[in-house]
Design an enzyme around this catalytic site. Sequence first.
Site, mmCIF file in Angstrom:
data_model
loop_
_atom_site.group_PDB
_atom_site.id
_atom_site.type_symbol
_atom_site.label_atom_id
_atom_site.label_comp_id
_atom_site.label_asym_id
_atom_site.label_seq_id
_atom_site.Cartn_x
_atom_site.Cartn_y
_atom_site.Cartn_z
ATOM 1 C CG ASP A 28 2.505 -2.741 9.028
ATOM 2 O OD1 ASP A 28 2.758 -3.916 8.643
ATOM 3 O OD2 ASP A 28 2.563 -1.765 8.271
ATOM 4 N NE ARG B 149 -2.618 0.561 3.531
ATOM 5 C CZ ARG B 149 -3.411 0.877 4.542
ATOM 6 N NH1 ARG B 149 -4.708 0.730 4.429
ATOM 7 N NH2 ARG B 149 -2.924 1.311 5.677
ATOM 8 C CB THR C 249 -1.720 7.005 -3.387
ATOM 9 O OG1 THR C 249 -1.145 5.685 -3.404
ATOM 10 C CG2 THR C 249 -0.807 7.968 -4.123
ATOM 11 C CG ASP D 164 6.238 -3.129 9.746
ATOM 12 O OD1 ASP D 164 6.987 -3.576 8.863
ATOM 13 O OD2 ASP D 164 5.847 -1.944 9.773
HETATM 14 C C1 PRP Z 1 -1.187 -4.646 4.520
HETATM 15 C C2 PRP Z 1 -2.015 -5.898 4.613
HETATM 16 C C3 PRP Z 1 -2.835 -5.837 3.352
HETATM 17 C C4 PRP Z 1 -3.066 -4.358 3.208
HETATM 18 C C5 PRP Z 1 -4.464 -4.038 3.657
HETATM 19 O O1 PRP Z 1 -0.125 -4.817 3.676
HETATM 20 O O2 PRP Z 1 -1.258 -7.071 4.725
HETATM 21 O O3 PRP Z 1 -2.189 -6.368 2.227
HETATM 22 O O4 PRP Z 1 -2.123 -3.684 4.036
HETATM 23 O O5 PRP Z 1 -4.786 -2.708 3.409
HETATM 24 P P1 PRP Z 1 -5.868 -2.281 2.328
HETATM 25 O O6 PRP Z 1 -7.059 -3.137 2.542
HETATM 26 O O7 PRP Z 1 -6.124 -0.831 2.654
HETATM 27 O O8 PRP Z 1 -5.261 -2.459 0.968
HETATM 28 P P2 PRP Z 1 0.965 -3.657 3.434
HETATM 29 O O9 PRP Z 1 0.551 -2.781 2.300
HETATM 30 O O10 PRP Z 1 1.253 -2.987 4.742
HETATM 31 O O11 PRP Z 1 2.208 -4.454 2.895
HETATM 32 P P3 PRP Z 1 3.162 -5.505 3.664
HETATM 33 O O12 PRP Z 1 2.343 -6.755 3.908
HETATM 34 O O13 PRP Z 1 4.259 -5.739 2.687
HETATM 35 O O14 PRP Z 1 3.625 -4.870 4.945
HETATM 36 N N1 URA Z 2 -2.464 -2.983 6.974
HETATM 37 C C1 URA Z 2 -2.124 -3.471 8.178
HETATM 38 O O1 URA Z 2 -1.151 -4.223 8.316
HETATM 39 N N2 URA Z 2 -2.870 -3.115 9.242
HETATM 40 C C2 URA Z 2 -3.939 -2.299 9.125
HETATM 41 O O2 URA Z 2 -4.584 -2.015 10.142
HETATM 42 C C3 URA Z 2 -4.265 -1.799 7.870
HETATM 43 C C4 URA Z 2 -3.513 -2.158 6.796
#
Ligand code: PRP
Ligand code: URA
Length: 209
Positions: A200, A104, A108, A203
């Site tokens: 997160d 994400r 944006t 993380d």
């Molecule tokens: C997190 C999570 C989803 C997304 C959800 O991933 O694992 O993929 O955010 O958010 P959304 O419904 O608003 O799209 P992130 O983008 O943090 O990536 P990562 O798993 O690599 O940390």
């Molecule tokens: N992605 C995450 O990992 N946690 C949230 O709460 C939203 C998006």
Amino acid sequence: MSTVHVIDHPLIQHKLSLMRQKDTGAKEFRELLNEIAMLMGYEITRDLPLKDVEIETPICKCHTKVLAGRKLGLVPILRAGLGMVDGIMSLIPAAKVGHIGLYRDPQTLKPVEYYCKLPADAQERLLIVVDPMLATGGSANAAIQFLKDRGCTSIRMMCLIGAPEGIAALQAAHPDVDLYIAAIDEKLNDHCYIVPGLGDAGDRLFGTK
Ligand code: PRP
Ligand code: URA
């Protein structure tokens, strides 16, 4: 309209409460996520078709049932979806695994694709897309659209926690995709994090913060 299956078995609720706590470390977080994914895997496979077979027990021949051979595929959304794969694979070890890399964009908040590798016969499989968090729904919707663009038609979505906004977005974009989820939380905050959520997920899973 798709169906939202809330899988709120007491064991899942208990383990999810442990995951939400901010002091739960990466090792325990990973273990709990896999355990919950396995328990959810039990429910998401509940309606798999069966066929009759004749077998022989030590006592006699009998007619019984085995899986009819519907081929399954798991599609974790990187990174955090990886944390659900082993738990589900312990139930369905013959499933093939495809990967979709999305993050994400922090400005944006839109999903950006950086990787996609699917089983060669993905179109013939029932695909289960896995990601613990369904926040705005942007990542899930994009991942499902990638699969549809590649000819996949039989898709289910499995998440740990969803915000009402993300669930509505998923249902609007993909009314043919059922959602299996352990908890529906209250809302999104100003940064589009789920409230109360668990922070997160990527993380916490990989200890990157
Ligand atoms: C997190 C999570 C989803 C997304 C959800 O991933 O694992 O993929 O955010 O958010 P959304 O419904 O608003 O799209 P992130 O983008 O943090 O990536 P990562 O798993 O690599 O940390
Ligand atoms: N992605 C995450 O990992 N946690 C949230 O709460 C939203 C998006």
